[in-house]
Design a protein around this motif. Structure first.
Motif, PDB file in Angstrom:
ATOM      1  N   PRO A   1      17.361   0.257 -24.573  1.00 45.74           N
ATOM      2  CA  PRO A   1      17.303  -0.932 -23.706  1.00 45.74           C
ATOM      3  C   PRO A   1      16.092  -0.958 -22.793  1.00 45.74           C
ATOM      4  N   TYR A   2      15.328   0.113 -22.767  1.00 46.66           N
ATOM      5  CA  TYR A   2      14.091   0.155 -21.987  1.00 46.66           C
ATOM      6  C   TYR A   2      13.070  -0.852 -22.515  1.00 46.66           C
ATOM      7  N   PHE A   3      13.053  -1.092 -23.836  1.00 48.56           N
ATOM      8  CA  PHE A   3      11.962  -1.871 -24.418  1.00 48.56           C
ATOM      9  C   PHE A   3      12.060  -3.392 -24.261  1.00 48.56           C
ATOM     10  N   PRO A   4      13.258  -3.991 -24.414  1.00 52.26           N
ATOM     11  CA  PRO A   4      13.271  -5.461 -24.283  1.00 52.26           C
ATOM     12  C   PRO A   4      12.644  -5.997 -22.995  1.00 52.26           C
ATOM     13  N   PRO A   5      12.867  -5.376 -21.824  1.00 52.10           N
ATOM     14  CA  PRO A   5      12.194  -5.923 -20.633  1.00 52.10           C
ATOM     15  C   PRO A   5      10.666  -5.807 -20.709  1.00 52.10           C
ATOM     16  N   ILE A   6      10.174  -4.799 -21.399  1.00 52.12           N
ATOM     17  CA  ILE A   6       8.720  -4.680 -21.586  1.00 52.12           C
ATOM     18  C   ILE A   6       8.225  -5.800 -22.493  1.00 52.12           C
ATOM     19  N   VAL A   7       8.992  -6.065 -23.561  1.00 52.46           N
ATOM     20  CA  VAL A   7       8.655  -7.161 -24.467  1.00 52.46           C
ATOM     21  C   VAL A   7       8.561  -8.468 -23.679  1.00 52.46           C
ATOM     22  N   ARG A   8       9.510  -8.686 -22.776  1.00 49.50           N
ATOM     23  CA  ARG A   8       9.499  -9.923 -21.979  1.00 49.50           C
ATOM     24  C   ARG A   8       8.257 -10.001 -21.102  1.00 49.50           C
ATOM     25  N   GLY A   9       7.841  -8.856 -20.568  1.00 45.36           N
ATOM     26  CA  GLY A   9       6.623  -8.834 -19.768  1.00 45.36           C
ATOM     27  C   GLY A   9       5.413  -9.213 -20.611  1.00 45.36           C
ATOM     28  N   VAL A  10       5.347  -8.675 -21.816  1.00 43.95           N
ATOM     29  CA  VAL A  10       4.246  -9.013 -22.732  1.00 43.95           C
ATOM     30  C   VAL A  10       4.239 -10.522 -22.982  1.00 43.95           C
ATOM     31  N   GLU A  11       5.418 -11.066 -23.304  1.00 43.52           N
ATOM     32  CA  GLU A  11       5.487 -12.492 -23.655  1.00 43.52           C
ATOM     33  C   GLU A  11       5.151 -13.386 -22.461  1.00 43.52           C
TER      34      GLU A  11
ATOM     35  N   PRO B   1      -8.412  -4.613 -32.150  1.00 38.58           N
ATOM     36  CA  PRO B   1      -8.114  -4.690 -30.716  1.00 38.58           C
ATOM     37  C   PRO B   1      -6.699  -4.165 -30.462  1.00 38.58           C
ATOM     38  N   MET B   2      -6.558  -3.279 -29.507  1.00 40.47           N
ATOM     39  CA  MET B   2      -5.316  -2.530 -29.385  1.00 40.47           C
ATOM     40  C   MET B   2      -5.160  -2.038 -27.953  1.00 40.47           C
ATOM     41  N   VAL B   3      -3.926  -2.132 -27.444  1.00 43.77           N
ATOM     42  CA  VAL B   3      -3.602  -1.558 -26.145  1.00 43.77           C
ATOM     43  C   VAL B   3      -2.371  -0.690 -26.327  1.00 43.77           C
ATOM     44  N   LEU B   4      -2.362   0.480 -25.704  1.00 40.97           N
ATOM     45  CA  LEU B   4      -1.196   1.359 -25.791  1.00 40.97           C
ATOM     46  C   LEU B   4      -0.313   1.140 -24.564  1.00 40.97           C
ATOM     47  N   VAL B   5       0.995   1.172 -24.749  1.00 44.21           N
ATOM     48  CA  VAL B   5       1.885   1.173 -23.594  1.00 44.21           C
ATOM     49  C   VAL B   5       2.701   2.447 -23.595  1.00 44.21           C
ATOM     50  N   ASN B   6       2.988   2.922 -22.370  1.00 45.43           N
ATOM     51  CA  ASN B   6       3.783   4.120 -22.132  1.00 45.43           C
ATOM     52  C   ASN B   6       3.084   5.405 -22.506  1.00 45.43           C
ATOM     53  N   ARG B   7       2.650   5.455 -23.756  1.00 42.15           N
ATOM     54  CA  ARG B   7       2.151   6.712 -24.288  1.00 42.15           C
ATOM     55  C   ARG B   7       0.705   6.554 -24.740  1.00 42.15           C
ATOM     56  N   SER B   8      -0.061   7.643 -24.634  1.00 41.83           N
ATOM     57  CA  SER B   8      -1.462   7.592 -25.044  1.00 41.83           C
ATOM     58  C   SER B   8      -1.732   8.579 -26.173  1.00 41.83           C
ATOM     59  N   VAL B   9      -2.880   8.402 -26.812  1.00 46.69           N
ATOM     60  CA  VAL B   9      -3.345   9.320 -27.855  1.00 46.69           C
ATOM     61  C   VAL B   9      -4.438  10.169 -27.231  1.00 46.69           C
TER      62      VAL B   9
ATOM     63  N   ARG C   1      12.580   4.519 -11.507  1.00 47.03           N
ATOM     64  CA  ARG C   1      12.408   3.123 -11.903  1.00 47.03           C
ATOM     65  C   ARG C   1      10.979   2.855 -12.311  1.00 47.03           C
ATOM     66  N   VAL C   2      10.831   2.318 -13.538  1.00 41.01           N
ATOM     67  CA  VAL C   2       9.527   1.917 -14.061  1.00 41.01           C
ATOM     68  C   VAL C   2       9.468   0.391 -13.972  1.00 41.01           C
ATOM     69  N   PRO C   3       8.348  -0.169 -13.547  1.00 40.30           N
ATOM     70  CA  PRO C   3       8.253  -1.637 -13.493  1.00 40.30           C
ATOM     71  C   PRO C   3       8.053  -2.207 -14.895  1.00 40.30           C
ATOM     72  N   HIS C   4       9.174  -2.353 -15.642  1.00 39.49           N
ATOM     73  CA  HIS C   4       9.113  -2.721 -17.070  1.00 39.49           C
ATOM     74  C   HIS C   4       8.274  -3.965 -17.314  1.00 39.49           C
ATOM     75  N   HIS C   5       8.608  -5.005 -16.544  1.00 38.32           N
ATOM     76  CA  HIS C   5       7.953  -6.289 -16.773  1.00 38.32           C
ATOM     77  C   HIS C   5       6.443  -6.159 -16.562  1.00 38.32           C
ATOM     78  N   ALA C   6       6.061  -5.461 -15.504  1.00 37.94           N
ATOM     79  CA  ALA C   6       4.638  -5.287 -15.209  1.00 37.94           C
ATOM     80  C   ALA C   6       3.945  -4.472 -16.300  1.00 37.94           C
ATOM     81  N   VAL C   7       4.637  -3.462 -16.851  1.00 40.07           N
ATOM     82  CA  VAL C   7       4.046  -2.669 -17.930  1.00 40.07           C
ATOM     83  C   VAL C   7       3.661  -3.599 -19.086  1.00 40.07           C
ATOM     84  N   GLY C   8       4.609  -4.478 -19.470  1.00 43.32           N
ATOM     85  CA  GLY C   8       4.339  -5.399 -20.578  1.00 43.32           C
ATOM     86  C   GLY C   8       3.262  -6.407 -20.236  1.00 43.32           C
ATOM     87  N   ALA C   9       3.355  -6.989 -19.032  1.00 45.60           N
ATOM     88  CA  ALA C   9       2.410  -8.031 -18.654  1.00 45.60           C
ATOM     89  C   ALA C   9       0.988  -7.476 -18.577  1.00 45.60           C
ATOM     90  N   GLU C  10       0.849  -6.295 -17.980  1.00 49.00           N
ATOM     91  CA  GLU C  10      -0.493  -5.704 -17.857  1.00 49.00           C
ATOM     92  C   GLU C  10      -1.060  -5.362 -19.230  1.00 49.00           C
TER      93      GLU C  10
END
Lengths: 342, 342
Positions: A79-89, A147-155, A297-306
């Motif tokens: 359930p962590y991911f849907p709020p991030i998806v909403r931030g992206v959208e 073109p690519m952006v990583l969220v949460n995790r990096s390489v 608490r992680v700012p899910h929406h902001a993670v996606g939006a940024e």
């Protein structure tokens, strides 16, 4: 998709009595000025009368822009991911872009097939939440100029923009909270060290424990094989099997903490009475759990939006050096943490 | 997506010294026999040496097959949907198809834009979980011949295959369970009646109550505006405001039941001590709630898998009459239901 025979550019051109190339120029706002005003008006009227719809695939062969973005998620059931998806959208949609979501379930082969499928339909870019520290495929995509952006995790060592929560700060806050309650024997239920989040949170835990003057005891560290409840439970059993004493567990994320809950219940160990538990992410529904989980608490929406904003920057200016964005996190104290017994 | 200049069919043809049409036939297994064996071998070797990748978009302009399916979900944050998505993928993927997921958040305009975007990239078909009983847009898509399967919810009078849980049986089981515990004043926290699930579950509730010889009291019926926790809470407040007496609530789905939990907590009303609550769906995490929610279990994975199978049938045989599949459900009794007080 099946449709009744569509009206084609040629039909429009024939009816308007012009060459198809002229019709095409008239229909495209960017090239309309290249044809006479009367011709343009005639072509547009005919196109409207016939119900002509330009074929966006044929068009994207020329323009290579689809206004779609692929969103690559490792586990949609978390359930962590849907709020991030909403931030992206929330950023994509006002800009006229759509997100197509794929769920890799952490399987590199699925990931590759899904991303190839998205690429073959020419998505404009990718937002990737599945990165591993070693990830040759993402490295190859980057080398190809995707073109690519990583969220949460990096390489590791990959110069791609990344948006993630401040893992170190989150774990440090969790450890300090437990120390403040009087705990001195803290265990870590860490996430997979092949992910940057797993590695960074484990490192932060060990530093915070040592900074507090406590021993960095390897018997108090367990690593879950996956970011899942089952793997969390397995790692928690391992921790209990070592017979080391501890009164608090810091879990690498909320799902691992739930696995920990399951094992405590199996053993009849009270939480927080006998063992306190802290999670990470503050995914939805945690306040409803028994006991409600203390977490970061992680700012899910902001993670996606940024991430979406960074992707647009990336597409607009491919040569721009990659930036990493660390978003601030905060501890949410609920019921799963309490002073140690005695 | 940006890429370094790709190798084109023309490059392969030129290097192999053949006409592009010949190269194209040689590269396509379905038409390879139309060119000489030596030519075919030469073209294939050149294609491999140059690193030629056929452009699937150009190809799909000809074949109109993309091997992708659009999955239209009303609310990805509802944990009910990810297991259905997994069921869909379990059938699509072995057949070489990918699912692209879009989250409409119940907004018809978003839905239309997202589906148009998917169509314009020529997905082969749609699996739609957002149907309303009156849904002109889905009706129009069907009239255009778009292969489509509905899950969970249906459109009234629309001859499209649909896979859904047996709403009537589920609600009847829930009501009988409460009657068996001794409840005689049952309230319904129904879902939106513009959805077939909302309407069918409400109808089933009223029938089951009347069949038990109880009064069908309108003061004991509330309708939530959306399938969400917030709407469930609002409808529950309405029910309490009527001051009707009731000792049990049947909620149209689990999220509405959670909204009901929130309002009971606000009012200091004990569940199940003072009021029992039953949900519908058995979405993940319910067994971890306080109290663990009694609910109707829907076979999520089977719902998704059957929908994907029906979509394949539909694509293979467009003229085939639509079937509806009702999947069996079962009551899962947990802690939120108990005999009424006194």
């Amino acid at each position: 998709m099946l449709r009744p025979r569509p009206v084609r550019l040629r039909d429009v051109a024939d009816t308007a009595g012009v060459h198809p190339a002229t019709a095409s120029r008239a229909l495209n706002p960017a090239t309309r000025a290249q044809v006479g005003a009367d011709t343009a008006r005639r072509v547009l009227r005919v196109a409207k009368d016939l119900g002509y719809r330009p074929n966006p695939i044929a068009r994207s062969l020329r323009t290579a822009r689809s206004h779609t973005v692929g969103l690559i998620v490792p586990d949609l059931a978390n359930p962590y991911f849907p709020p991030i998806v909403r931030g992206v959208e929330s950023v994509l949609e006002p800009a006229g872009h759509h997100a197509w979501i794929v769920d890799t379930r952490g399987d590199p082969e699925r990931e590759r097939a899904q991303i190839e499928s998205l690429r073959s339909r020419q998505v404009d870019g990718l937002i990737v939440a599945t990165a591993l520290r070693e990830h040759p495929y993402l490295r190859a995509l980057h080398a190809e100029g995707v073109p690519m952006v990583l969220v949460n995790r990096s390489v590791e060592g990959l110069d791609v923009p990344c948006v993630s929560p401040d893992d170190t700060s989150g774990i440090t806050q969790a450890v300090r909270h437990l120390l403040g309650l009087g705990h001195t024997r803290l265990a870590l239920l860490g996430g997979p060290s092949r992910t940057s989040t797993g590695a960074a949170r484990t490192r932060a835990f060990r530093h915070a424990v040592r900074d507090a003057g406590l021993a960095d005891d390897p018997a108090l560290l367990a690593e879950a094989a996956e970011w899942s409840e089952e793997s969390g439970a397995r790692a928690m059993r391992q921790l209990l099997d070592t017979r080391s004493e501890f009164t608090a567990v810091v879990a690498g994320n909320d799902l691992l903490a739930l696995g920990c809950y399951d094992v405590l219940a199996e053993h009849g160990i009270d939480c927080p009475g006998a063992i306190s538990v802290v999670g990470f992410n503050d995914m939805p529904f945690l306040s409803r759990l028994r006991p409600a989980l203390t977490t970061v608490r992680v700012p899910h929406h902001a993670v996606g939006a940024e991430a979406a904003r960074m992707l647009f920057d990336c597409m607009a200016e491919p040569a721009r050096p990659a930036r990493s964005l660390l978003l601030p996190v905060s501890l949410v104290v609920r019921e799963s943490t309490a002073p140690p017994r005695g």
